[in-house]
Design a protein around this motif. Structure first.
Motif, PDB file in Angstrom:
ATOM      1  N   SER A   1      -6.929 -11.068   1.082  1.00 42.32           N
ATOM      2  CA  SER A   1      -6.833  -9.841   0.947  1.00 42.32           C
ATOM      3  C   SER A   1      -7.191  -9.206   2.233  1.00 42.32           C
ATOM      4  O   SER A   1      -8.370  -9.849   3.051  1.00 42.32           O
ATOM      5  CB  SER A   1      -7.731  -9.232  -0.158  1.00 42.32           C
ATOM      6  OG  SER A   1      -9.082  -9.547   0.134  1.00 42.32           O
TER       7      SER A   1
ATOM      8  N   HIS B   1      -9.774 -12.234  -4.316  1.00 41.15           N
ATOM      9  CA  HIS B   1      -9.262 -13.296  -4.225  1.00 41.15           C
ATOM     10  C   HIS B   1      -7.566 -13.532  -4.223  1.00 41.15           C
ATOM     11  O   HIS B   1      -7.049 -14.343  -3.505  1.00 41.15           O
ATOM     12  CB  HIS B   1      -9.589 -14.242  -5.319  1.00 41.15           C
ATOM     13  CG  HIS B   1     -11.178 -14.719  -5.336  1.00 41.15           C
ATOM     14  ND1 HIS B   1     -11.738 -15.179  -4.317  1.00 41.15           N
ATOM     15  CD2 HIS B   1     -12.111 -14.112  -6.325  1.00 41.15           C
ATOM     16  CE1 HIS B   1     -13.119 -15.135  -5.001  1.00 41.15           C
ATOM     17  NE2 HIS B   1     -13.358 -14.448  -5.759  1.00 41.15           N
ATOM     18  N   SER B   2      -7.079 -12.263  -4.871  1.00 41.67           N
ATOM     19  CA  SER B   2      -5.606 -12.411  -4.580  1.00 41.67           C
ATOM     20  C   SER B   2      -5.065 -11.719  -3.420  1.00 41.67           C
ATOM     21  O   SER B   2      -5.773 -11.173  -2.776  1.00 41.67           O
ATOM     22  CB  SER B   2      -5.072 -11.651  -6.122  1.00 41.67           C
ATOM     23  OG  SER B   2      -5.459 -10.395  -5.980  1.00 41.67           O
ATOM     24  N   GLN B   3      -3.949 -11.993  -2.973  1.00 42.98           N
ATOM     25  CA  GLN B   3      -3.343 -11.483  -1.702  1.00 42.98           C
ATOM     26  C   GLN B   3      -3.173  -9.850  -1.883  1.00 42.98           C
ATOM     27  O   GLN B   3      -2.272  -9.454  -2.508  1.00 42.98           O
ATOM     28  CB  GLN B   3      -2.054 -12.333  -1.409  1.00 42.98           C
ATOM     29  CG  GLN B   3      -1.939 -11.837   0.202  1.00 42.98           C
ATOM     30  CD  GLN B   3      -0.636 -12.812   0.628  1.00 42.98           C
ATOM     31  OE1 GLN B   3      -0.022 -13.402  -0.112  1.00 42.98           O
ATOM     32  NE2 GLN B   3      -0.247 -12.819   1.798  1.00 42.98           N
ATOM     33  N   GLN B   4      -3.716  -9.082  -1.182  1.00 45.54           N
ATOM     34  CA  GLN B   4      -3.486  -7.818  -1.164  1.00 45.54           C
ATOM     35  C   GLN B   4      -3.622  -7.269   0.172  1.00 45.54           C
ATOM     36  O   GLN B   4      -4.758  -7.397   0.781  1.00 45.54           O
ATOM     37  CB  GLN B   4      -4.715  -7.118  -2.116  1.00 45.54           C
ATOM     38  CG  GLN B   4      -4.308  -5.585  -2.192  1.00 45.54           C
ATOM     39  CD  GLN B   4      -5.704  -4.758  -3.217  1.00 45.54           C
ATOM     40  OE1 GLN B   4      -5.139  -5.003  -4.518  1.00 45.54           O
ATOM     41  NE2 GLN B   4      -6.774  -4.737  -2.901  1.00 45.54           N
TER      42      GLN B   4
END
Length: 199
Positions: free
Chosen positions: A114, A169-172
């Protein structure tokens, strides 16, 4: 009477000279801004060649880490691209004068997780005025990989609402700029947050 006329002439000459000085100064600032963008673009092109950071000028304390392009729906499955914006490392006041910048000062490998990119709403991030969910943002990284993001939400928050900027933790991708647009005073308390996820 002659003294009054002479004084009026002197005032008129002074007013003309001040006007000329202001026009010259404005032109100088515009030329300097355009030349800085040219140097940043050249530094980015060099980075694409060798995947190493390159300062746009020798005394710069930043370097371009990505190229950002906003895509607008042009109909029939086609997109209109905005002028590319070169994202700089480190969102200091000095760096933001030259372009959008990563809030965490991340380097060339910045777009794996992120990321938060800040920009001024009266210059580079004026393109965010009217942005809506569903619009696309293209990010080119130093290895020439291009990642397409889709805007999922836009919201207005108070500047103290910093938990919105915490890494996840996630792609943002999060873009942030001052709000509202076209505000006469600077340093307002509101911010526009644009959140996007990979397509």
């Amino acid at each position: 009477m002659n003294t009054v006329k002479a004084n009026l002439r002197i005032l008129a000459v002074i007013a003309v000279l001040v006007g000329i000085a202001l026009v010259v100064k404005g032109g100088y600032m515009q030329a300097k801004a355009h030349f800085a963008q040219f140097l940043i673009q050249q530094a980015w092109q060099q980075t694409l060649i060798d995947q190493k950071p390159h300062k746009p000028w020798s005394w710069a304390d930043t370097y371009p880490v990505a190229k950002l392009t906003l895509l607008a729906d042009g109909g029939e499955g086609k997109y209109r691209k905005s002028e590319p914006l070169y994202v700089l490392s480190g969102a200091s006041g000095r760096n933001l004068a030259f372009g959008p910048a990563t809030l965490d000062g991340a380097g060339l490998d910045a777009f794996e997780g992120s990321r938060v990119i800040a920009g001024h709403n009266d210059t580079h991030f004026s393109i965010l005025n009217g942005i809506k969910p569903g619009q696309k943002i293209n990010i080119q990284s130093a290895d020439e990989h291009e990642q397409l993001f889709r805007v999922t939400s836009t919201q207005i928050v108070h500047e103290s609402d910093v938990y919105q900027l915490e890494p996840i933790h996630s792609q943002q991708l999060t873009l942030i700029t001052c709000y509202p647009f076209n505000r006469l005073e600077s340093n307002g308390a509101l911010r526009l947050l644009v959140k996007a996820v990979p397509v």
